[in-house]
Design an enzyme around this catalytic site. Structure first.
Site: not given
Ligand code: AHR
Length: 501
Positions: A25, A172-173, A249, A305, A354
């Site tokens: 990103e 995205n999101e 995450y 992600e 990432q």
């Molecule tokens: O990876 C960091 C961020 O986490 C990304 O930009 C977003 O899609 C997610 O919330």
């Protein structure tokens, strides 16, 4: 003693290489400094891309790269990133540190990078603040070979032939940074936007990825599938989507205080690994909904992600999400990748977040220096699973370990069969206290040779720019083969790869 029974005759599915994908990103030092330094940099580069980083990623066999975001994607206007660099618009990267984005890395640079890496491409479009026209013109610019305004513009900017876009993400999101939409609103927009992702090259149709849920938001998955899956044109054009995404995450603490990447207690070790295991449960929950709409598994799950999210390294920009990476991260990668392998009938794609200098990165850079993190080594060991068949495996004697509140299975495993007949076994020992004696039995295969490599170290061991080889993959020879059984002891805090021929 734990026993791993492998039935190499029972093929459970095919492991799509894209499960080992990565995400880059416009965030912190991921693109700029980490990947792209510009042609005039003193850091050795090819057309602006760091040579050392590209080489390391190729060696790791990177199959796919997602770009330009993340949250950044829904603020990105692709036309700002094409044409002569001196004329490109500057903007403020409001999500990530409020720094100036000079757009010197844009569409042409992304494809140049992927060409150097030899990997597939996943471009993420802008729904949150972009238009249908903008998205459709981007696809035309990238993939149309004939005469058209966008294809002509691409040629004017120096690229004659179109590129190949393997995957295109529609937003995205969008439940959060991508527009704070309700699932119904997004689902209707998705149907509209995806219509204009034209397959200009029918021999290489673009796979469309529908923006999926945050963690456990089952309602999002349900609502989006309700509106977008049942297409009257399903048979002709694969419906409106090829993949549905999911983001999750591993955060050991709470959002405001996630916990340190390197300074953690034994309890935090187990909390983290338990939270990594949550991926399995989350996927099951989303799959249950997907199965209702799509029992034939025509669409895949794209976990685009995932990874550890800790507090940033002290003294670094909080908006840059720079964190160190220890043996704990390696175990988190091991757990997730084994889960994805085992669920490869539905998980078709995944991207760790990432790739460089951000979150659970495989590579960290500082000026001209570069280190491979423990997570890098896990991806390097697991590369043999790419494009292999998942085979049946069962581990017995796999005790629960951990603290009273946070228990995890001691061993995480998955097994695949490569096309040359080699069996690939990856196992993680999650214990910080005990080594694990393990025996492996195969159904029928006569073993002619076993080679192995291991990644191990103290629970908080990591690599620095001064000591880049502190945690690395090493050859492991301490195994025996007798009466068709492979025996060895897997040290605590370690991940092993065995290749059985
Ligand atoms: O990876 C960091 C961020 O986490 C990304 O930009 C977003 O899609 C997610 O919330």
């Amino acid at each position: 003693m734990a026993k791993l029974f492998i039935n190499e005759k029972e093929i459970k599915g095919h492991i799509n290489p894209e499960i080992y994908g990565h995400f880059s990103e416009h965030l912190g030092r991921c693109i700029y400094e980490g990947l792209y330094v510009g042609e005039d940099s003193d850091i050795p580069n090819v057309n602006g891309m760091r040579k050392d980083v590209v080489e390391a990623l190729k060696e790791m066999q990177i199959p796919l790269l997602r770009w330009p975001g993340g949250c950044f994607a829904d603020e990105y206007h692709w036309k700002d990133g094409i044409g002569p660099k001196e004329g490109r618009k500057k903007m403020i990267n409001t999500h990530w540190g409020g720094v100036v984005e000079d757009n010197s890395f844009g569409t042409h640079e992304f494809f140049e990078l992927c060409e150097q890496l030899g990997c597939k491409t996943y471009v993420n479009g802008n729904v949150g603040s972009g238009t249908v026209q903008e998205m459709s013109e981007w696809v035309e610019y990238m993939t149309f070979d004939g005469v058209s305004p966008m294809a002509d513009l691409r040629r004017k900017n120096g690229r004659e032939k179109p590129w190949r876009v393997d995957y295109f993400g529609v937003g995205n999101e969008n439940w959060g940074c991508g527009g704070n939409m309700t699932p119904d609103h997004y689902a209707n927009l998705y149907r509209n936007y995806q219509t204009y992702i034209r397959h200009y090259d029918n021999s290489a149709p673009i796979k469309k990825i529908c923006g999926g849920a945050d963690t456990e938001d089952i309602n999002w998955t349900k609502k989006v599938l309700e509106t977008c899956f049942a297409s009257p044109h399903k048979k002709e054009n694969h419906g409106f989507m090829d993949e549905l995404s999911l983001h999750y995450y591993t955060v050991p603490g709470v959002w405001e205080h996630k916990g340190s990447a390197t300074d953690f207690t034994d309890d935090e070790w187990y909390v983290t690994l338990k939270k990594a295991y949550r991926m399995d449960d989350l996927l099951n929950k989303h799959f249950a909904i997907m199965d209702q709409y799509d029992p034939d598994k025509e669409i895949g799950m794209s976990v685009d992600e995932w990874g550890c999210w800790f507090d940033v390294e002290p003294g670094t920009n909080p908006g840059f999400l720079y964190q160190q990476n220890t043996i704990r991260d390696a175990l988190v990668a091991c757990i997730n990748l084994n889960i994805f392998n085992k669920k490869c009938d539905r998980v078709q794609l995944a991207c760790i977040a990432q790739m460089v200098n951000v979150l659970q990165a495989v590579i960290l850079t500082e000026g001209e220096k570069m280190v491979k993190t423990p997570t890098y080594h896990v991806f390097h060991m697991y590369k043999y699973h790419q494009d292999a068949d998942l085979v049946a495996s069962v581990m017995t004697g796999n005790r629960e370990i951990g603290t009273e509140n946070d228990k995890v299975p001691m061993l995480s495993e998955s097994v695949s069969l490569s096309s040359d007949g080699t069996i690939n076994v990856t196992i993680g020992n999650l214990s910080i206290e005990e080594d694990a004696p393990i025996e492996i039995a195969l159904a029928e295969k006569k073993i002619s040779s076993v080679t192995a490599s291991i990644l191990t170290g103290r629970k908080d061991a990591y690599n620095t720019f001064d000591d880049p080889e502190n945690v690395t993959e090493k050859e492991f020879t301490d195994h025996t083969v007798k009466d068709g059984l492979i025996s060895f002891t897997l040290p605590k805090n370690s991940v092993i790869l065995l290749r059985i021929r």
